[in-house]
Each structure stands twice: as structure tokens, then as C-alpha cells.
Design a protein around this motif. Structure first.
Motif, short mmCIF file in Angstrom:
data_model
loop_
_atom_site.label_atom_id
_atom_site.label_comp_id
_atom_site.label_asym_id
_atom_site.label_seq_id
_atom_site.Cartn_x
_atom_site.Cartn_y
_atom_site.Cartn_z
N LEU A 150 0.82 -0.95 -0.13
CA LEU A 150 -0.09 0.18 0.04
C LEU A 150 0.84 1.37 0.03
O LEU A 150 0.61 2.18 -0.62
CB LEU A 150 -0.94 -0.07 1.25
CG LEU A 150 -2.01 -0.87 1.14
CD1 LEU A 150 -2.67 -0.97 2.54
CD2 LEU A 150 -2.94 -0.92 0.07
N LEU A 151 2.08 1.09 0.79
CA LEU A 151 2.90 2.36 0.82
C LEU A 151 3.35 2.68 -0.48
O LEU A 151 4.02 3.58 -0.79
CB LEU A 151 3.77 2.08 1.95
CG LEU A 151 4.65 3.14 2.35
CD1 LEU A 151 4.01 4.65 2.61
CD2 LEU A 151 5.83 2.84 3.16
N THR A 152 3.71 1.58 -1.25
CA THR A 152 4.49 1.74 -2.65
C THR A 152 3.46 1.84 -3.88
O THR A 152 3.16 3.00 -4.43
CB THR A 152 5.39 0.48 -2.73
OG1 THR A 152 4.74 -0.52 -2.68
CG2 THR A 152 6.44 0.71 -1.73
N VAL A 153 3.15 0.86 -4.13
CA VAL A 153 1.93 0.84 -5.48
C VAL A 153 0.86 1.55 -5.23
O VAL A 153 0.35 2.23 -5.90
CB VAL A 153 1.82 -0.61 -5.80
CG1 VAL A 153 0.96 -0.44 -6.88
CG2 VAL A 153 3.19 -1.43 -6.23
N VAL B 270 0.12 3.94 -2.70
CA VAL B 270 0.27 5.41 -2.77
C VAL B 270 0.64 6.06 -4.21
O VAL B 270 0.09 7.13 -4.43
CB VAL B 270 1.44 5.59 -1.90
CG1 VAL B 270 2.00 7.17 -2.11
CG2 VAL B 270 1.05 5.63 -0.31
N LEU B 271 1.41 5.32 -4.96
CA LEU B 271 1.79 5.76 -6.27
C LEU B 271 0.33 6.02 -7.14
O LEU B 271 0.26 7.02 -7.74
CB LEU B 271 2.67 5.01 -7.00
CG LEU B 271 3.01 5.09 -8.53
CD1 LEU B 271 3.93 6.49 -8.22
CD2 LEU B 271 3.87 3.91 -8.97
N LEU B 272 -0.43 5.03 -6.97
CA LEU B 272 -1.76 5.04 -8.00
C LEU B 272 -2.68 6.05 -7.35
O LEU B 272 -3.27 6.79 -8.01
CB LEU B 272 -2.22 3.81 -7.78
CG LEU B 272 -1.84 2.61 -8.68
CD1 LEU B 272 -2.55 1.29 -8.45
CD2 LEU B 272 -1.79 2.96 -10.09
N SER B 273 -3.00 6.09 -6.16
CA SER B 273 -3.70 7.11 -5.35
C SER B 273 -3.26 8.69 -5.56
O SER B 273 -4.09 9.54 -5.82
CB SER B 273 -3.98 7.00 -3.76
OG SER B 273 -2.77 7.04 -3.14
N THR B 274 -2.00 8.81 -5.82
CA THR B 274 -1.23 10.23 -6.06
C THR B 274 -1.59 10.65 -7.46
O THR B 274 -1.90 11.75 -7.46
CB THR B 274 0.40 10.02 -5.95
OG1 THR B 274 0.64 9.55 -4.51
CG2 THR B 274 0.98 11.30 -6.19
N PHE B 275 -1.85 9.95 -8.45
CA PHE B 275 -2.23 10.22 -9.63
C PHE B 275 -3.67 10.72 -9.63
O PHE B 275 -4.13 11.59 -10.31
CB PHE B 275 -2.00 9.07 -10.82
CG PHE B 275 -0.67 8.96 -11.28
CD1 PHE B 275 -0.50 9.73 -12.64
CD2 PHE B 275 0.41 8.29 -11.05
CE1 PHE B 275 0.65 9.83 -13.12
CE2 PHE B 275 1.62 8.34 -11.43
CZ PHE B 275 1.61 8.79 -12.66
N GLY B 276 -4.39 9.97 -8.72
CA GLY B 276 -5.79 10.35 -8.59
C GLY B 276 -5.95 11.76 -7.96
O GLY B 276 -6.75 12.53 -8.53
#
Length: 383
Positions: free
Chosen positions: A97-100, A102-108
Motif C-alpha cells: 500500500l505504501l508503494t504501489v 500510494v503511487l496510484l492514489s497520488t495520480f488520482g
């Protein structure tokens, strides 16, 4: 056509707000109860999320101001945000969750500053009053936060976090569809425009001070969001539903605050409005030292709404004024003050809660408000 486009902007702002409001208020509770993490790891999660967000959003902002089409960027960001929500729904591994995740939710979350940048360009092109249009647009996100937090806790506590995150994914997908079919396409022409990019240099000092002021204000708010749910539930032994009601109340009050601030921005100036916002925030955090009654905590959300309502609505426009011709960079810079706030808050909130208690965080927030007032005084007042 213009009116339909403006309505589309408002609906998209509302949907992106819903997607965020379904996830952020419950994140600390999700990490504690579902992923079973310690308070310090909860803070680390918020910090890591903010760092990744700053890097990605700055790259996108730099590209969007020079070339590309913001409309396509917004669609991509929304779809990635949907994927991130799905991952949160089905995964309980902290480091994934901290890597993948967070990366995906950051784009959101990066879809929002791009939406506001596109809205600023649309308002300029159609000769719409920028301050009021942006204030109403930002108010849609607050409206989403009126509905989002109570709905988030209702879904999480009643149906589980899986249902809550899947609901956020649906909001992201629906948003991407509306963006694709309803928003205007404004691709940038690749050209040598160094003069435009150098224009903000004359305001560099004021922009830096405004960045510090905004970051400090968002740090206070972020520490409040991180610790308040756990403070009410674990220390005050109050109802979990009260958390959602308080957040929804503050967001609801922010709406008239934003619209009123937008109306009076030309008369009083953005500088004075920002100062009043910080004073309201200072009074809010001082009051939290002394009052623990649910009804008084709800009444105090008036001060909280003034604090965040003016910051969220006027702060973004203040950056755009200091950075003419760079709507994407200015809006993203403002948004990154939110992420810097999460970085500082994530580190402080978790550490302070583990060493002392959740209540101590409010003392730190009050001191930060005092520092923010001092820094704001160094900025040359403008309209």
C-alpha cells in the motif's frame, strides 16, 4: 455550450472531492484497524504519500504548462486513482500500500490541480470572473466533504472498507467519463516561451513566503485530520460517528465561507483574508485545549471552516496571481503545500502521539499558526 462546460467542471470537482473524502478521513483508522499498524507507521504512511505526490505532480505540472492536453492528463489521473482504490479495497499489506497503492492514489489526487488549472484557462478564455468561478468550483469539493466523511464512516463501519474503497473507484471512473466527453480540450503549442516562464521571478520572495504560510496552515489541518479521529475515539471515548459528523460540518460551513471570501476578495484583498483565516485557525486550536464536549466541538467547526475555507479558495488564487501565465505550476505549487503539510504532519502527528498523546498535537498547531502570521506579514499585500 459554455454553461454546460461550466456545469461539467462543477460536477467533476464534486466527484473528485467525493473520491478523496471517502478515503482520507478514514485512512488512519483503516491503517490502525485493518492493516494493524502502530501510530508512528501511520504517520510514515502519510509522509510517504505526500513525498511521492510532490514529485509526480511537479513533473505533470511542468509538462502540462509547456505542452500536452490537461484534459487527457485528468482522464489518466482519474483512471489511475480508480486502480489505487481497488488495490486498497483488496490488499492489506502495509508496504504494498505504501508503494504501489500510494503511487496510484497520488495520480488520482493530481487530477484536482490540473482540473483547477484547466478551469482557470477556461475562465480566462470565456471572460468569466475568475475569483468567483474558482471559489464556486472549490466549494464543490467542500460540498463533497459534507457528504463524503459521514458516508465514508457509514460504509466502512456498516459494510467494510472494501465497499468504501470500491465506491471511491466508481467515483473516479465516472469522473473520467465526464472529463472525456464534457471538458474542453486545450492542447499547448510547443514554443520557446522563456519570457513567460521567467515572469514569476519578480515575485519569487513573496511566492516562497506564501508557500511557507500555506504549508504551515495545511500542516495544522493535516495533523488535525490524522489525530482527531483517534483522539475522539481513544482519549475522549466519543462515538466514531461523531468524527464523520464533525468533518462534514466543517466542510459544509466552508462552502459559504469560500463564496463570501470570493465575493469580498477584490474589496479587502487576498492578503487580509489569509490573515483572518490564520487568526481563526489559531483560535480554533487554542479552543481545543479546553473543550471536549461534542456540541462545543461541533460549534468550533465554524472557526475551522473559516481557517480552511479561505485557505482553500483564496490561497490557490493568490499563487496564480504571483505566477502569471503558469496556471498549472501555480495551482500545483499550492496543492504541493498541502502535500508538504501531510509530510510534516505525518512525521509530527505519529511521533507526538506515540511519545505523549493525541491532544498535544493541538499545541503544536497553535504555534504553527503564530509562525504563519509572522511569515504572511513579509508578503507585499496585493489584490
Amino acid at each position: 455550450m459554455t454553461d454546460l462546460t461550466s456545469l461539467a467542471f462543477l460536477l467533476i470537482a464534486f466527484l473528485t472531492g467525493i473520491a478523496g473524502a471517502l478515503q482520507t478521513p478514514t485512512l488512519s483508522l483503516f491503517l490502525t484497524t485493518e492493516v494493524h499498524t502502530r501510530p508512528i507507521l501511520v504517520g510514515l504512511f502519510f509522509t510517504g504519500s505526500a513525498v511521492i505526490g510532490i514529485i509526480i505532480s511537479q513533473i505533470i505540472a511542468s509538462y502540462s504548462d509547456r505542452s500536452g492536453d490537461r484534459k487527457i492528463l485528468i482522464v489518466i489521473c482519474c483512471l489511475f486513482g480508480a486502480l489505487g482504490s481497488v488495490l486498497y479495497a483488496f490488499n492489506r499489506d502495509y508496504f504494498l500500500l505504501l508503494t504501489v497503492g500510494v503511487l496510484l492514489s497520488t495520480f488520482g489526487s493530481t487530477a484536482t490541480p490540473q482540473l483547477f488549472a484547466l478551469a482557470r484557462e477556461h475562465a480566462d478564455r470565456t471572460n468569466r470572473e475568475v475569483v468567483m468561478f474558482s471559489s464556486i468550483l472549490r466549494a464543490q469539493i467542500s460540498l463533497a466533504w459534507v457528504i463524503g466523511p459521514p458516508l465514508a464512516f457509514a460504509l466502512a463501519l456498516g459494510f467494510g472498507f472494501k465497499t468504501m474503497y470500491l465506491s471511491a473507484a466508481v467515483a473516479f471512473v465516472f469522473c473520467s467519463v465526464i472529463v472525456w466527453y464534457a471538458l474542453p480540450s486545450m492542447p499547448k503549442e510547443k514554443r520557446a516561451d522563456n519570457a513567460r516562464l521567467q515572469a514569476p521571478r519578480q515575485n519569487r520572495r513573496d511566492t516562497l513566503l506564501l508557500f511557507i504560510v500555506s504549508a504551515l496552515m495545511w500542516t495544522c489541518n493535516s495533523m488535525y485530520i490524522i489525530n482527531m479521529p483517534l483522539y475522539l475515539i481513544t482519549e475522549l471515548q466519543l462515538s466514531e460517528k461523531l468524527v464523520g459528523i464533525m468533518m462534514g460540518t466543517a466542510a459544509g460551513l466552508e462552502i459559504p465561507v469560500m463564496i463570501i471570501a470570493g465575493y469580498y476578495a477584490q474589496r479587502f484583498g487576498k492578503h487580509k483574508l489569509m490573515k483572518n483565516a490564520i487568526i481563526a485557525g489559531l483560535l480554533f486550536y487554542i479552543a481545543l485545549f479546553f473543550f471536549t464536549s461534542p456540541w462545543i466541538l461541533l460549534l468550533l467547526q465554524i472557526l475551522n471552516a473559516i481557517f480552511i475555507g479561505i485557505l482553500a479558495g483564496i490561497g490557490m488564487l493568490y499563487f496564480q496571481d504571483l505566477m502569471p501565465g503558469q496556471a498549472g505550476a501555480a495551482t500545483t505549487l499550492f496543492t504541493n503545500t498541502i502535500r508538504v503539510g501531510w509530510i510534516i504532519a505525518g512525521s509530527l502527528a505519529g511521533t507526538v502521539a506515540e511519545i505523549w498523546n493525541f491532544h498535544t498535537v493541538f499545541y503544536i498547531a497553535a504555534v504553527m499558526c503564530l509562525v504563519a502570521i509572522f511569515c504572511l506579514q513579509g508578503i507585499k499585500p496585493t489584490k
